[in-house]
Design a protein around this motif. Structure first.
Motif, PDB file in Angstrom:
ATOM      1  N   VAL A 123      16.568  18.768  12.230  1.00 13.62           N
ATOM      2  CA  VAL A 123      16.489  19.343  10.882  1.00 13.62           C
ATOM      3  C   VAL A 123      15.655  18.429   9.993  1.00 13.62           C
ATOM      4  CG1 VAL A 123      18.762  20.432  11.086  1.00 13.62           C
ATOM      5  CG2 VAL A 123      18.579  18.129  10.112  1.00 13.62           C
ATOM      6  N   GLU A 124      15.225  18.984   8.874  1.00 13.17           N
ATOM      7  CA  GLU A 124      14.544  18.162   7.875  1.00 13.17           C
ATOM      8  C   GLU A 124      15.608  17.462   7.046  1.00 13.17           C
ATOM      9  OE1 GLU A 124      12.146  19.327   4.027  1.00 13.17           O
ATOM     10  OE2 GLU A 124      10.827  19.447   5.786  1.00 13.17           O
ATOM     11  N   GLY A 125      15.487  16.157   6.906  1.00 13.81           N
ATOM     12  CA  GLY A 125      16.495  15.408   6.181  1.00 13.81           C
ATOM     13  C   GLY A 125      15.869  14.356   5.272  1.00 13.81           C
ATOM     14  N   ARG A 126      16.712  13.486   4.786  1.00 16.20           N
ATOM     15  CA  ARG A 126      16.268  12.417   3.887  1.00 16.20           C
ATOM     16  C   ARG A 126      16.709  11.075   4.441  1.00 16.20           C
ATOM     17  NH1 ARG A 126      14.235  16.300   2.561  1.00 16.20           N
ATOM     18  NH2 ARG A 126      14.146  17.396   0.540  1.00 16.20           N
ATOM     19  N   LEU A 127      15.891  10.069   4.195  1.00 19.98           N
ATOM     20  CA  LEU A 127      16.234   8.694   4.548  1.00 19.98           C
ATOM     21  C   LEU A 127      16.250   7.916   3.236  1.00 19.98           C
ATOM     22  CD1 LEU A 127      16.782   6.795   6.966  1.00 19.98           C
ATOM     23  CD2 LEU A 127      14.358   6.205   6.921  1.00 19.98           C
ATOM     24  N   TRP A 128      17.466   7.537   2.810  1.00 25.00           N
ATOM     25  CA  TRP A 128      17.635   6.822   1.548  1.00 25.00           C
ATOM     26  C   TRP A 128      17.588   5.310   1.786  1.00 25.00           C
ATOM     27  CZ3 TRP A 128      20.254  11.362   2.636  1.00 25.00           C
ATOM     28  CH2 TRP A 128      20.109  12.406   1.718  1.00 25.00           C
ATOM     29  N   GLU A 148      26.996   8.639   2.082  1.00 25.83           N
ATOM     30  CA  GLU A 148      28.434   8.751   1.818  1.00 25.83           C
ATOM     31  C   GLU A 148      29.251   7.776   2.654  1.00 25.83           C
ATOM     32  OE1 GLU A 148      27.408  11.825   4.998  1.00 25.83           O
ATOM     33  OE2 GLU A 148      26.493  10.979   3.181  1.00 25.83           O
ATOM     34  N   THR A 149      28.699   7.324   3.800  1.00 25.94           N
ATOM     35  CA  THR A 149      29.473   6.390   4.640  1.00 25.94           C
ATOM     36  C   THR A 149      29.366   4.949   4.159  1.00 25.94           C
ATOM     37  OG1 THR A 149      27.662   6.006   6.223  1.00 25.94           O
ATOM     38  CG2 THR A 149      29.138   7.881   6.649  1.00 25.94           C
ATOM     39  N   MET A 150      28.483   4.673   3.200  1.00 24.92           N
ATOM     40  CA  MET A 150      28.310   3.282   2.771  1.00 24.92           C
ATOM     41  C   MET A 150      29.608   2.713   2.189  1.00 24.92           C
ATOM     42  SD  MET A 150      26.288   3.339  -0.876  1.00 24.92           S
ATOM     43  CE  MET A 150      26.787   1.658  -1.229  1.00 24.92           C
ATOM     44  N   LEU A 151      30.473   3.605   1.688  1.00 19.79           N
ATOM     45  CA  LEU A 151      31.729   3.127   1.120  1.00 19.79           C
ATOM     46  C   LEU A 151      32.635   2.519   2.186  1.00 19.79           C
ATOM     47  CD1 LEU A 151      32.457   6.124  -1.298  1.00 19.79           C
ATOM     48  CD2 LEU A 151      31.173   4.014  -1.745  1.00 19.79           C
ATOM     49  N   GLY A 152      32.319   2.786   3.471  1.00 22.57           N
ATOM     50  CA  GLY A 152      33.083   2.196   4.569  1.00 22.57           C
ATOM     51  C   GLY A 152      32.332   1.080   5.273  1.00 22.57           C
ATOM     52  N   TYR A 164      35.375   9.127  -6.169  1.00 25.01           N
ATOM     53  CA  TYR A 164      34.811   9.865  -5.026  1.00 25.01           C
ATOM     54  C   TYR A 164      35.899  10.545  -4.176  1.00 25.01           C
ATOM     55  CZ  TYR A 164      30.957   6.746  -6.226  1.00 25.01           C
ATOM     56  OH  TYR A 164      29.986   6.055  -6.909  1.00 25.01           O
ATOM     57  N   ARG A 165      37.134  10.229  -4.434  1.00 21.89           N
ATOM     58  CA  ARG A 165      38.214  10.724  -3.582  1.00 21.89           C
ATOM     59  C   ARG A 165      38.329  12.257  -3.645  1.00 21.89           C
ATOM     60  NH1 ARG A 165      42.788   6.232  -5.354  1.00 21.89           N
ATOM     61  NH2 ARG A 165      41.597   4.413  -4.593  1.00 21.89           N
ATOM     62  N   GLY A 166      38.536  12.841  -2.485  1.00 25.40           N
ATOM     63  CA  GLY A 166      38.745  14.287  -2.402  1.00 25.40           C
ATOM     64  C   GLY A 166      37.468  15.099  -2.368  1.00 25.40           C
ATOM     65  N   HIS A 167      36.345  14.459  -2.564  1.00 27.27           N
ATOM     66  CA  HIS A 167      35.080  15.200  -2.567  1.00 27.27           C
ATOM     67  C   HIS A 167      34.578  15.428  -1.143  1.00 27.27           C
ATOM     68  CE1 HIS A 167      34.152  15.412  -6.885  1.00 27.27           C
ATOM     69  NE2 HIS A 167      34.774  14.231  -6.974  1.00 27.27           N
ATOM     70  N   ASP A 168      33.999  16.605  -0.926  1.00 24.73           N
ATOM     71  CA  ASP A 168      33.361  16.917   0.344  1.00 24.73           C
ATOM     72  C   ASP A 168      32.246  15.900   0.613  1.00 24.73           C
ATOM     73  OD1 ASP A 168      30.696  18.530   1.364  1.00 24.73           O
ATOM     74  OD2 ASP A 168      32.502  19.097   2.479  1.00 24.73           O
ATOM     75  N   ARG A 169      31.988  15.619   1.888  1.00 18.73           N
ATOM     76  CA  ARG A 169      31.022  14.569   2.256  1.00 18.73           C
ATOM     77  C   ARG A 169      29.641  14.808   1.641  1.00 18.73           C
ATOM     78  NH1 ARG A 169      30.114  16.127   8.718  1.00 18.73           N
ATOM     79  NH2 ARG A 169      30.480  18.353   8.447  1.00 18.73           N
ATOM     80  N   TYR A 170      29.217  16.072   1.539  1.00 19.52           N
ATOM     81  CA  TYR A 170      27.884  16.340   0.997  1.00 19.52           C
ATOM     82  C   TYR A 170      27.863  16.168  -0.519  1.00 19.52           C
ATOM     83  CZ  TYR A 170      27.469  18.390   5.654  1.00 19.52           C
ATOM     84  OH  TYR A 170      27.480  18.579   7.009  1.00 19.52           O
ATOM     85  N   ALA A 200      29.877  14.152  -2.132  1.00 23.38           N
ATOM     86  CA  ALA A 200      29.986  12.706  -2.323  1.00 23.38           C
ATOM     87  C   ALA A 200      28.636  12.029  -2.117  1.00 23.38           C
ATOM     88  CB  ALA A 200      31.023  12.141  -1.346  1.00 23.38           C
ATOM     89  N   ARG A 201      27.860  12.543  -1.148  1.00 24.52           N
ATOM     90  CA  ARG A 201      26.530  11.977  -0.893  1.00 24.52           C
ATOM     91  C   ARG A 201      25.673  12.048  -2.155  1.00 24.52           C
ATOM     92  NH1 ARG A 201      23.342  14.597   4.036  1.00 24.52           N
ATOM     93  NH2 ARG A 201      25.039  13.509   5.110  1.00 24.52           N
ATOM     94  N   SER A 202      25.655  13.222  -2.780  1.00 26.67           N
ATOM     95  CA  SER A 202      24.848  13.393  -3.998  1.00 26.67           C
ATOM     96  C   SER A 202      25.328  12.466  -5.107  1.00 26.67           C
ATOM     97  CB  SER A 202      24.911  14.847  -4.471  1.00 26.67           C
ATOM     98  OG  SER A 202      24.422  15.714  -3.481  1.00 26.67           O
ATOM     99  N   MET A 203      26.656  12.351  -5.260  1.00 29.48           N
ATOM    100  CA  MET A 203      27.214  11.491  -6.305  1.00 29.48           C
ATOM    101  C   MET A 203      26.810  10.035  -6.067  1.00 29.48           C
ATOM    102  SD  MET A 203      31.063  13.129  -6.442  1.00 29.48           S
ATOM    103  CE  MET A 203      31.693  11.893  -7.583  1.00 29.48           C
ATOM    104  N   ILE A 204      26.915   9.594  -4.846  1.00 25.66           N
ATOM    105  CA  ILE A 204      26.620   8.188  -4.522  1.00 25.66           C
ATOM    106  C   ILE A 204      25.144   7.884  -4.739  1.00 25.66           C
ATOM    107  CG2 ILE A 204      26.443   6.582  -2.566  1.00 25.66           C
ATOM    108  CD1 ILE A 204      29.153   7.855  -1.598  1.00 25.66           C
ATOM    109  N   VAL A 205      24.264   8.807  -4.339  1.00 26.89           N
ATOM    110  CA  VAL A 205      22.825   8.586  -4.535  1.00 26.89           C
ATOM    111  C   VAL A 205      22.518   8.490  -6.033  1.00 26.89           C
ATOM    112  CG1 VAL A 205      20.540   9.640  -4.287  1.00 26.89           C
ATOM    113  CG2 VAL A 205      22.123   9.617  -2.349  1.00 26.89           C
ATOM    114  N   ARG A 206      23.117   9.381  -6.833  1.00 23.35           N
ATOM    115  CA  ARG A 206      22.894   9.324  -8.281  1.00 23.35           C
ATOM    116  C   ARG A 206      23.386   8.007  -8.860  1.00 23.35           C
ATOM    117  NH1 ARG A 206      24.745  14.767  -8.290  1.00 23.35           N
ATOM    118  NH2 ARG A 206      26.795  14.062  -9.020  1.00 23.35           N
ATOM    119  N   ASP A 207      24.563   7.575  -8.413  1.00 21.29           N
ATOM    120  CA  ASP A 207      25.129   6.326  -8.949  1.00 21.29           C
ATOM    121  C   ASP A 207      24.303   5.119  -8.530  1.00 21.29           C
ATOM    122  OD1 ASP A 207      27.071   7.853 -10.107  1.00 21.29           O
ATOM    123  OD2 ASP A 207      28.664   7.335  -8.682  1.00 21.29           O
TER     124      ASP A 207
END
Length: 885
Positions: free
Chosen positions: A195-200, A222-226, A312-318, A320-327
């Motif tokens: 698939v077409e994706g992103r590399l942050w 989203e996995t960076m929190l771990g 970030y708790r309770g958010h779907d992985r996708y 959460a991904r958007s939230m983390i990138v923005r932050d």
């Protein structure tokens, strides 16, 4: 009764199948207790399934073998059954519940499982009925299901035994996780989709060094929190001074170490990689090497859990991904974003759910221990792959086999026989009573136990199929008689899923390899060589083909094109062609009936007066030997090809045509030819029966002078050396070759169909003269000749010469065709063929084309070249014939 003019498959197939079943012809034991067993275990199709073209191929080949060996007097058991298909079946029923605005959770486990059993009862017979339409002669009286009572008992015995032998254990490890079904998925069932994706590119601050960062690149922010570490290559000069230091994980504030590890590739990205042991298989290994912490940051539904910052708790992985990138961007820690194409793991069943590496408690089998005997059994020949090239595939996987995760977090399947005490102590037994007794002994009092809610991987019960279906763990008469089995017919795609696991379980629990030969067939592709898929719209429905052309035509098509070690191409034209083959056989049988072909009971073709009749007997015996040998070697296409050539060419085109004058005779020649024709057709029906059971059974009944039972219960032809007649074979071989060569010349030279040529024969010795005298009328009629005369001296000019044994067959063409014009036409066509060969050679010699072109395109070019080469050779031969004209 006079035969119908045409064969109507739709009208007669159901009745014939019913007659076979009512006669008990499919049942094990049909040949009596003295018969030597021959066993095939059907690869059990999923209870969710319907007959697709792969099933049609696989089951046609099995049926050919079982009918062949049954006719050879073996006690044939073809064991049918269905697989409960845990994930696939649960998925189907859950979708049904969703449409009804409910769910399995709302129903509860017991009610949900009952619902699945109801659905199985409704749909489970679908594919069995479709296999009947194909003509599959399974012993339906023994049909089994991987969750019926007997097989469930075998599963319990195997699990408990392996556990107590230390070969099954429970451990927390990474697995591929389906967050929709909320279950572990086998590594073998992971389907990577590009698939077409992103590399942050994210910047992590170095502890104690202001304004110094190390950049890591990730497709899953989203996995960076771990994260519990950052790895760099120990030889990477850019980061060598950082090894042993720490970064401060953004958004979390946790100190995590920088470690030197060769997993980090200096040539990729920034050369530094974030390490999240709980959410990546490679990171798990790096974490183990360096003693890194393991922090799981997701729930079983792929939402972020309480191990992450509260926002970030309770958010779907996708999300959460958007939230983390923005932050990260807001903090100035997002260096850049690249657009890439990469493979993302999905579940094989729906191909829509992105799988998540997840750390969970699961049950595992020490597959490396079980694999030892399974490897040895193939090495020492107790079990052999056909074709042999699959040995290497099997060995490569088995010698590098990983622990087998056998637990699934589903409700449909064999529930794991493990119970937990109040302190977590596990008791593994075949029944709850036995577990309770063990717990009472352990605690010194009765305690409440909780059963493990997981079920077993579907392939765990399927691995026991060859012996569990025969009554194991009891020492049943069937187990003693029919195990181990003879041949397994299956596709290469389940060598690891099923074949290897049956080998491991069969050897461990019975001491014997479950089958002596493993026949692996390839894929069926479309006529262009492309893999069939619904998205391409090129899927062929076998039931539609059976509706249109009959089961026999489809079966023969599949058998005729399943070359060992290769995928096959399937086109509707091929099926239609073999329907025409069935028509050819039907017409030959009608011709025999209309000409009174019959023989006295017990008649054998001995002491025949006519060379033609001795010849067809000789050729029939040769075909019998060839077909028998090819089937014994599992060369289905070679056996089918030999039958096709013999029936269409030798029997129908030659013998029937050559026999017509004898059948018009009123003397003994007629009776001899009638009996010989009757015998030859009966031999053909027997040889063809495994491939085309319906038409052969119908003709067997229609052509009988008196009732003689079913062909399925008849005997396979056995050649009698006393009936071989090389002299007759040589004589008729000379005749048929001469006629064929004359016909070829007529076609190549453009001789008009109505034109009758005057054949002159030069240098004819006594043998040729005798043959000319015996077969003059046949030559005149079938080669469309005006006269056949003996020539003296030199052959005339303007004539084509054909070598026929000791003699020259000379066809004067001057005055019949324009020789110069014909030579020019042939030369032009040859040049065209040579040009085509040159173009294809240029393509195939272009390394860039070969590297980029799909496999099916390369194969098509090779086939086109072979056809052009054949055309060029034929035209060159024709030009050579004209060289001296």
């Amino acid at each position: 009764m006079v035969m119908d003019k045409t064969f109507d498959p739709q009208a007669i197939e159901p009745g014939l199948y019913q007659a076979w079943e009512e006669a008990g012809a499919f049942k094990a034991g049909f040949r009596g207790p003295a018969a030597k067993p021959f066993t095939i275990m059907i690869p059990p199709p999923n209870v969710t399934g319907s007959l697709h073209i792969g099933h049609a191929l696989n089951n046609t080949l099995q049926d050919i073998l079982i009918r062949f060996e049954r006719m050879r007097g073996r006690d044939a058991l073809w064991q049918p059954g269905m697989d409960h298909a845990g994930i696939a079946t649960q998925l189907v029923v859950e979708r049904q519940l969703n449409q009804q605005q409910t769910s399995r959770i709302a129903l509860g486990r017991e009610a949900f499982v009952s619902r699945v059993w109801e659905w199985k009862a409704e749909s489970g017979g679908t594919i069995a009925g479709q296999l009947r339409r194909l003509g599959a002669s399974c012993d339906w009286s023994r049909e089994r299901f991987t969750m019926d009572e007997g097989l469930s008992r075998a599963v319990l015995r195997v699990f408990v035994t392996l556990y107590k032998q230390g070969l099954i254990y429970r451990d927390k490890r990474l697995v591929n996780w389906d967050p929709v079904l909320r279950t572990a998925v086998s590594d073998l069932e992971v389907f990577p989709i590009e698939v077409e994706g992103r590399l942050w590119h994210l910047r992590y601050p170095i502890e104690g060094e202001a304004d110094r960062f190390i950049t890591v690149a990730t497709t899953r922010p989203e996995t960076m929190l771990g994260d519990t570490g950052v790895a760099v290559h120990p030889e990477d000069e850019r980061y060598r001074d950082l090894i042993g230091k720490f970064v401060v994980l953004p958004l979390v504030g946790r100190r995590i170490p920088i470690v030197g590890d060769e997993h980090a590739d200096p040539e990729k990205g920034s050369g530094a990689v974030k390490i999240t042991p709980a959410h990546d298989f490679n990171d798990w290994e790096v974490g183990k090497r360096h003693g890194l912490d393991v922090i799981d940051v997701m729930t079983d539904e792929a939402r972020l859990n309480d191990s992450v910052p509260e926002k970030y708790r309770g958010h779907d992985r996708y999300d959460a991904r958007s939230m983390i990138v923005r932050d990260m961007d807001a903090l100035g820690l997002l260096e850049k974003i690249e657009t890439i194409r990469h493979a993302v793991p999905h579940d094989e069943k729906s191909k829509t759910v992105e799988l998540e590496p997840r750390l969970t408690d699961q049950w595992w089998v020490k597959a490396d221990v079980l694999a030892r005997d399974a490897i040895a059994a193939v090495e020492d020949g107790r079990a052999t792959f056909v074709p042999k090239q699959w040995d290497n595939t099997y060995f490569q996987w088995m010698r590098n086999i990983q622990p087998w995760c056998i637990s699934r977090q589903l409700w449909w399947g064999h529930q794991i026989p493990a119970w937990y005490g109040p302190d977590g102590t596990v008791f593994v037994e075949e029944s709850e009573d036995a577990a309770q007794a063990g717990a009472t002994a352990h605690y010194g009092k009765a305690v409440e136990l909780r059963r493990d809610s997981d079920v077993l991987d579907t392939w765990f019960s399927s691995a026991l199929w060859p012996f569990s279906t025969l009554g194991w763990p009891d020492e049943t008469p069937e187990l003693q008689r029919y195990y181990p089995t003879d041949v397994l017919v299956t596709g290469f795609d389940i060598i690891f899923f099923w074949v290897a696991r049956m080998m491991m379980m069969g050897l461990h629990f019975t001491g014997k390899a479950p089958f002596s030969r493993i026949y692996i067939h390839g894929l069926i592709r479309d006529e262009k060589g492309q893999k069939m898929s619904k998205t391409k719209g090129n899927v062929v429905d076998p039931l539609a083909l059976i509706d249109q052309y009959g089961a026999d035509a489809l079966r023969f098509t599949l058998a005729a094109h399943v070359a060992q070690g290769r995928d096959m191409r399937l086109s509707i034209a091929r099926v239609e062609g073999y329907r025409n083959f069935a028509t050819k056989l039907w017409n030959a049988a009608r011709f025999a009936e209309m000409n009174g072909a019959a023989r006295p009971e017990g008649w054998q073709p001995r002491g025949l007066a006519h060379a033609l009749n001795r010849w067809i007997v000789h050729e029939t015996q040769g075909a019998t030997r060839r077909v028998t040998a090819e089937l014994e070697a599992l060369r289905f296409n070679e056996a089918a090809g030999a039958l096709y050539q013999f029936v269409w060419g030798t029997l129908c085109d030659w013998y029937v045509e050559l026999a017509k004058p004898l059948l018009q005779d009123d003397g003994p020649a007629k009776a001899e030819t009638q009996a010989t024709l009757s015998w030859a057709i009966d031999q053909v029906l027997a040889l063809l029966h495994p491939f085309m059971p319906f038409i052969t059974e119908k003709l067997w009944a229609d052509l009988a002078g008196s009732p003689r039972g079913l062909l399925i219960a008849g005997a396979w032809p056995v050649p009698d050396p006393a009936l071989d007649d090389p002299a007759a074979a040589e004589e008729l071989g000379w005749l048929t070759q001469a006629i064929s060569d004359i016909r070829a010349v007529r076609a190549e030279m453009g001789v008009p169909a109505a034109a009758k040529l005057a054949l002159q024969v030069f240098e004819a010795g006594p043998v040729t003269r005798s043959r000319l005298e015996a077969h003059r009328e046949a030559l005149l009629r079938l080669a469309r000749l005006e006269t056949v005369t003996l020539g003296d001296g030199a052959p005339p000019k303007g004539a084509v010469q054909i070598v026929a044994g000791e003699a020259l067959l000379v066809l004067p063409l001057a005055g019949v065709i324009d020789i110069a014009k014909e030579r020019a036409r042939l030369d032009k066509d040859r040049a065209k063929a040579e040009s085509e060969i040159a173009k294809i050679d240029a393509k195939l010699g272009n390394a860039d084309f070969v590297a980029r072109a799909p496999e099916e395109v390369i194969e098509e070019q090779k086939e086109r070249r072979a056809q052009a080469e054949e055309t060029r050779a034929r035209l060159a031969a024709a030009l050579e014939r004209l060289a001296n004209v």
